[in-house]
Design a protein around this motif. Structure first.
Motif, PDB file in Angstrom:
ATOM      1  N   GLY A 146      -2.087  -6.954   4.793  1.00 33.13           N
ATOM      2  CA  GLY A 146      -2.250  -8.077   3.872  1.00 33.13           C
ATOM      3  C   GLY A 146      -1.316  -8.009   2.687  1.00 33.13           C
ATOM      4  N   ALA A 147      -1.312  -9.097   1.912  1.00 33.31           N
ATOM      5  CA  ALA A 147      -0.401  -9.220   0.775  1.00 33.31           C
ATOM      6  C   ALA A 147      -0.738  -8.272  -0.355  1.00 33.31           C
ATOM      7  CB  ALA A 147      -0.403 -10.665   0.260  1.00 33.31           C
ATOM      8  N   LEU A 148      -1.926  -7.681  -0.346  1.00 29.70           N
ATOM      9  CA  LEU A 148      -2.248  -6.737  -1.412  1.00 29.70           C
ATOM     10  C   LEU A 148      -1.316  -5.534  -1.392  1.00 29.70           C
ATOM     11  CD1 LEU A 148      -5.609  -4.873  -0.541  1.00 29.70           C
ATOM     12  CD2 LEU A 148      -3.893  -5.613   1.088  1.00 29.70           C
ATOM     13  N   ASN A 149      -0.704  -5.232  -0.249  1.00 27.86           N
ATOM     14  CA  ASN A 149       0.238  -4.129  -0.156  1.00 27.86           C
ATOM     15  C   ASN A 149       1.688  -4.567  -0.317  1.00 27.86           C
ATOM     16  OD1 ASN A 149      -0.972  -1.585  -0.032  1.00 27.86           O
ATOM     17  ND2 ASN A 149      -1.558  -1.845   2.113  1.00 27.86           N
ATOM     18  N   ASP A 150       1.915  -5.798  -0.763  1.00 26.50           N
ATOM     19  CA  ASP A 150       3.274  -6.209  -1.123  1.00 26.50           C
ATOM     20  C   ASP A 150       3.737  -5.364  -2.306  1.00 26.50           C
ATOM     21  OD1 ASP A 150       3.150  -8.118   0.805  1.00 26.50           O
ATOM     22  OD2 ASP A 150       2.912  -9.823  -0.547  1.00 26.50           O
ATOM     23  N   GLY A 151       4.990  -4.986  -2.320  1.00 29.92           N
ATOM     24  CA  GLY A 151       5.481  -4.147  -3.407  1.00 29.92           C
ATOM     25  C   GLY A 151       5.058  -2.708  -3.179  1.00 29.92           C
ATOM     26  N   ALA A 152       5.034  -1.928  -4.232  1.00 31.10           N
ATOM     27  CA  ALA A 152       4.787  -0.487  -4.078  1.00 31.10           C
ATOM     28  C   ALA A 152       3.998   0.077  -5.248  1.00 31.10           C
ATOM     29  CB  ALA A 152       6.117   0.243  -3.935  1.00 31.10           C
ATOM     30  N   GLN A 153       3.231  -0.767  -5.952  1.00 34.88           N
ATOM     31  CA  GLN A 153       2.485  -0.285  -7.115  1.00 34.88           C
ATOM     32  C   GLN A 153       1.073  -0.862  -7.096  1.00 34.88           C
ATOM     33  OE1 GLN A 153       4.764  -0.145 -10.930  1.00 34.88           O
ATOM     34  NE2 GLN A 153       6.384  -1.124  -9.749  1.00 34.88           N
ATOM     35  N   ILE A 154       0.221  -0.244  -6.289  1.00 33.17           N
ATOM     36  CA  ILE A 154      -1.180  -0.608  -6.222  1.00 33.17           C
ATOM     37  C   ILE A 154      -1.977   0.648  -6.546  1.00 33.17           C
ATOM     38  CG2 ILE A 154      -1.107  -0.256  -3.712  1.00 33.17           C
ATOM     39  CD1 ILE A 154      -3.415  -2.248  -3.474  1.00 33.17           C
ATOM     40  N   TYR A 155      -2.978   0.528  -7.432  1.00 35.96           N
ATOM     41  CA  TYR A 155      -3.668   1.703  -7.943  1.00 35.96           C
ATOM     42  C   TYR A 155      -5.182   1.487  -8.000  1.00 35.96           C
ATOM     43  CZ  TYR A 155       1.086   2.792  -9.363  1.00 35.96           C
ATOM     44  OH  TYR A 155       2.446   3.018  -9.358  1.00 35.96           O
ATOM     45  N   ASN A 156      -5.910   2.590  -7.884  1.00 36.75           N
ATOM     46  CA  ASN A 156      -7.356   2.671  -8.113  1.00 36.75           C
ATOM     47  C   ASN A 156      -8.166   1.594  -7.393  1.00 36.75           C
ATOM     48  OD1 ASN A 156      -6.363   4.354 -10.619  1.00 36.75           O
ATOM     49  ND2 ASN A 156      -8.526   4.813 -10.280  1.00 36.75           N
ATOM     50  N   PRO A 157      -8.221   1.643  -6.069  1.00 37.74           N
ATOM     51  CA  PRO A 157      -9.053   0.674  -5.349  1.00 37.74           C
ATOM     52  C   PRO A 157     -10.532   0.879  -5.648  1.00 37.74           C
ATOM     53  CG  PRO A 157      -8.327   2.436  -3.885  1.00 37.74           C
ATOM     54  CD  PRO A 157      -7.586   2.623  -5.176  1.00 37.74           C
ATOM     55  N   SER A 158     -11.254  -0.218  -5.786  1.00 38.85           N
ATOM     56  CA  SER A 158     -12.701  -0.204  -5.990  1.00 38.85           C
ATOM     57  C   SER A 158     -13.282  -1.314  -5.121  1.00 38.85           C
ATOM     58  CB  SER A 158     -13.043  -0.428  -7.462  1.00 38.85           C
ATOM     59  OG  SER A 158     -14.432  -0.352  -7.689  1.00 38.85           O
ATOM     60  N   VAL A 159     -14.249  -0.980  -4.277  1.00 38.49           N
ATOM     61  CA  VAL A 159     -14.702  -1.888  -3.228  1.00 38.49           C
ATOM     62  C   VAL A 159     -16.121  -2.375  -3.510  1.00 38.49           C
ATOM     63  CG1 VAL A 159     -14.989  -2.174  -0.735  1.00 38.49           C
ATOM     64  CG2 VAL A 159     -13.263  -0.605  -1.610  1.00 38.49           C
ATOM     65  N   ALA A 160     -16.313  -3.681  -3.418  1.00 39.86           N
ATOM     66  CA  ALA A 160     -17.630  -4.288  -3.593  1.00 39.86           C
ATOM     67  C   ALA A 160     -18.381  -4.264  -2.265  1.00 39.86           C
ATOM     68  CB  ALA A 160     -17.492  -5.720  -4.098  1.00 39.86           C
ATOM     69  N   ALA A 161     -19.683  -4.542  -2.319  1.00 44.11           N
ATOM     70  CA  ALA A 161     -20.521  -4.495  -1.118  1.00 44.11           C
ATOM     71  C   ALA A 161     -20.096  -5.517  -0.076  1.00 44.11           C
ATOM     72  CB  ALA A 161     -21.983  -4.710  -1.508  1.00 44.11           C
ATOM     73  N   ASN A 162     -19.506  -6.634  -0.511  1.00 44.55           N
ATOM     74  CA  ASN A 162     -19.080  -7.653   0.447  1.00 44.55           C
ATOM     75  C   ASN A 162     -17.679  -7.400   0.994  1.00 44.55           C
ATOM     76  OD1 ASN A 162     -17.423  -8.314  -1.687  1.00 44.55           O
ATOM     77  ND2 ASN A 162     -18.080 -10.454  -1.848  1.00 44.55           N
ATOM     78  N   GLY A 163     -17.073  -6.267   0.633  1.00 44.44           N
ATOM     79  CA  GLY A 163     -15.751  -5.908   1.136  1.00 44.44           C
ATOM     80  C   GLY A 163     -14.604  -6.282   0.234  1.00 44.44           C
ATOM     81  N   ASP A 164     -14.832  -7.053  -0.828  1.00 45.07           N
ATOM     82  CA  ASP A 164     -13.755  -7.384  -1.755  1.00 45.07           C
ATOM     83  C   ASP A 164     -13.188  -6.098  -2.370  1.00 45.07           C
ATOM     84  OD1 ASP A 164     -14.364  -9.997  -1.235  1.00 45.07           O
ATOM     85  OD2 ASP A 164     -15.197 -10.441  -3.210  1.00 45.07           O
ATOM     86  N   VAL A 165     -11.866  -6.033  -2.482  1.00 41.88           N
ATOM     87  CA  VAL A 165     -11.200  -4.861  -3.048  1.00 41.88           C
ATOM     88  C   VAL A 165     -10.570  -5.240  -4.388  1.00 41.88           C
ATOM     89  CG1 VAL A 165      -9.352  -3.172  -2.769  1.00 41.88           C
ATOM     90  CG2 VAL A 165     -10.726  -3.831  -0.807  1.00 41.88           C
ATOM     91  N   TYR A 166     -10.960  -4.519  -5.426  1.00 40.52           N
ATOM     92  CA  TYR A 166     -10.338  -4.652  -6.739  1.00 40.52           C
ATOM     93  C   TYR A 166      -9.324  -3.524  -6.895  1.00 40.52           C
ATOM     94  CZ  TYR A 166     -13.940  -8.022  -8.134  1.00 40.52           C
ATOM     95  OH  TYR A 166     -14.746  -9.128  -8.227  1.00 40.52           O
ATOM     96  N   PHE A 167      -8.228  -3.805  -7.574  1.00 42.09           N
ATOM     97  CA  PHE A 167      -7.209  -2.784  -7.801  1.00 42.09           C
ATOM     98  C   PHE A 167      -6.343  -3.223  -8.969  1.00 42.09           C
ATOM     99  CE2 PHE A 167      -5.564  -5.856  -4.765  1.00 42.09           C
ATOM    100  CZ  PHE A 167      -4.264  -6.106  -5.189  1.00 42.09           C
ATOM    101  N   SER A 168      -5.554  -2.298  -9.480  1.00 41.90           N
ATOM    102  CA  SER A 168      -4.589  -2.659 -10.514  1.00 41.90           C
ATOM    103  C   SER A 168      -3.185  -2.588  -9.929  1.00 41.90           C
ATOM    104  CB  SER A 168      -4.717  -1.747 -11.735  1.00 41.90           C
ATOM    105  OG  SER A 168      -4.693  -0.384 -11.374  1.00 41.90           O
ATOM    106  N   ALA A 169      -2.301  -3.402 -10.447  1.00 43.25           N
ATOM    107  CA  ALA A 169      -0.952  -3.481  -9.898  1.00 43.25           C
ATOM    108  C   ALA A 169      -0.033  -4.158 -10.898  1.00 43.25           C
ATOM    109  CB  ALA A 169      -0.943  -4.257  -8.580  1.00 43.25           C
ATOM    110  N   HIS A 170       1.257  -4.004 -10.654  1.00 43.20           N
ATOM    111  CA  HIS A 170       2.255  -4.797 -11.367  1.00 43.20           C
ATOM    112  C   HIS A 170       2.869  -5.734 -10.342  1.00 43.20           C
ATOM    113  CE1 HIS A 170       5.845  -5.824 -13.743  1.00 43.20           C
ATOM    114  NE2 HIS A 170       5.037  -5.606 -14.760  1.00 43.20           N
TER     115      HIS A 170
END
Length: 331
Positions: A146-170
């Motif tokens: 998926g597009a969440l892995n576009d680029g090369a700066q994704i940090y600290n994934p946190s997952v909700a019960a429904n599968g949504d993934v929160y993360f920080s990125a530039h």
């Protein structure tokens, strides 16, 4: 979150939303004179994964430790780590998956992921997970599509019960600083990431830690009132679905040192964080010999980043968040 990412943070201010006192996690065993961040607890609280690295954070590895009575076992390198620049583990609420970020090649034969920022190149990160197998062991790491892995700066994934993934990125819409994003689970994959609206883009925001029911979000950054290079803030979901104004966490959560990488523990109100807080030295001190000096300077409170536990239960209750329903259903 890397130290060079925090170069954006400013230094000001006062605390307002008060939490409980801080306790060091596994002093001398988990929290040592090296760098430890990003505690990820199994749902039963008996296992913790975390990151350990050198002071420059060029050599990151994910370790695992198991509860032994009142203490913790000697940490071992996680079965899926030890070869690449792996960091920032985070369980799915049901414990079936463990997410992490890594510079390992997305596909066989490709080079390791590399990132650049302000003219400097360093190990990049993509999002991966391992899944619990019927025998209880972790399967092979899976690169998240998926597009969440576009680029090369994704940090600290946190997952909700429904599968949504929160993360920080530039990302292109981040402005000058890092921001927090969410990629919604569609049932067939992840939708394109959306930037979480927490305010204007003139503030650095990283390391999201989301409640499994997405009732609140804790993150690291500086909203203009941080005590140090980065502090922890909490935002609550409003009745209209938007996030409320972030509140600076007080008590022993934030200090004049660096606080980041928050994660929730297995019990209501438990919050774990990384901090490089250390004991003050008062002069004249008791005279050291070589052994006592070495022991103190190599210990957890030598200015390295360690894992700390705080209690934010009262903060949550004041905003209407209760333990009821806090155990998420299995995905």
């Amino acid at each position: 979150m890397r130290l060079h990412h925090l170069a954006f943070a400013l230094t000001l201010a006062t605390a307002c939303t008060v939490a409980g006192a801080a306790d060091l996690l596994g002093p001398g065993v988990i929290s040592t004179g090296l760098q430890e961040t990003s505690a990820a607890f199994s749902p039963d609280g008996d296992t913790v994964y975390f990151m350990r690295s050198d002071f420059a954070e060029k050599d990151d590895t994910i370790l695992v430790s198991h509860r032994q009575g009142a203490g913790w076992s000697t940490p071992q390198v996680a079965s899926f780590s030890g070869q690449w620049h792996d960091s920032e583990p985070g369980f799915s609420p049901d414990g079936r998956r463990l997410y992490f970020v890594s510079n390992r090649p997305p596909r066989p034969g490709q080079p390791p992921v590399e990132a650049s920022l302000q003219g400097r190149r360093f190990a990049g990160t993509h999002l991966w997970y391992v899944e619990r197998q019927p025998d209880g062991r972790w399967g092979a790491p899976v690169h998240v599509a998926g597009a969440l892995n576009d680029g090369a700066q994704i940090y600290n994934p946190s997952v909700a019960a429904n599968g949504d993934v929160y993360f920080s990125a530039h990302r292109p819409d981040s402005g000058r600083f890092y921001q927090i994003y969410v990629a919604h689970w569609t049932g067939h994959g992840y939708a394109d990431p959306e930037r979480v609206a927490l305010g204007d883009l003139e503030h650095n925001r990283m390391d999201p830690c989301v409640d499994p029911q997405q009732r609140f979000l804790v993150y690291a950054g500086d909203e203009g009132d941080a005590l140090g290079r980065a502090d922890l803030y909490i935002a609550f979901r409003q009745p209209d679905g938007r996030w409320g104004k972030p509140e600076h966490l007080g008590g022993d959560v934030n200090t004049a040192d660096l606080e980041n990488a928050p994660s929730l523990g297995p019990h209501f109100g438990e919050l774990y964080l990384s901090s490089n807080r250390q004991d003050d030295v008062h002069y004249p001190k008791a005279r050291d010999d070589a052994a006592s000096l070495q022991k103190r300077l190599a210990g957890p409170l030598n200015g390295s980043r360690n894992l700390w536990r705080v209690d934010i239960a009262e903060v949550l209750r004041r905003h209407g968040v209760t333990p009821a329903g806090s155990s998420p259903p299995a995905r």
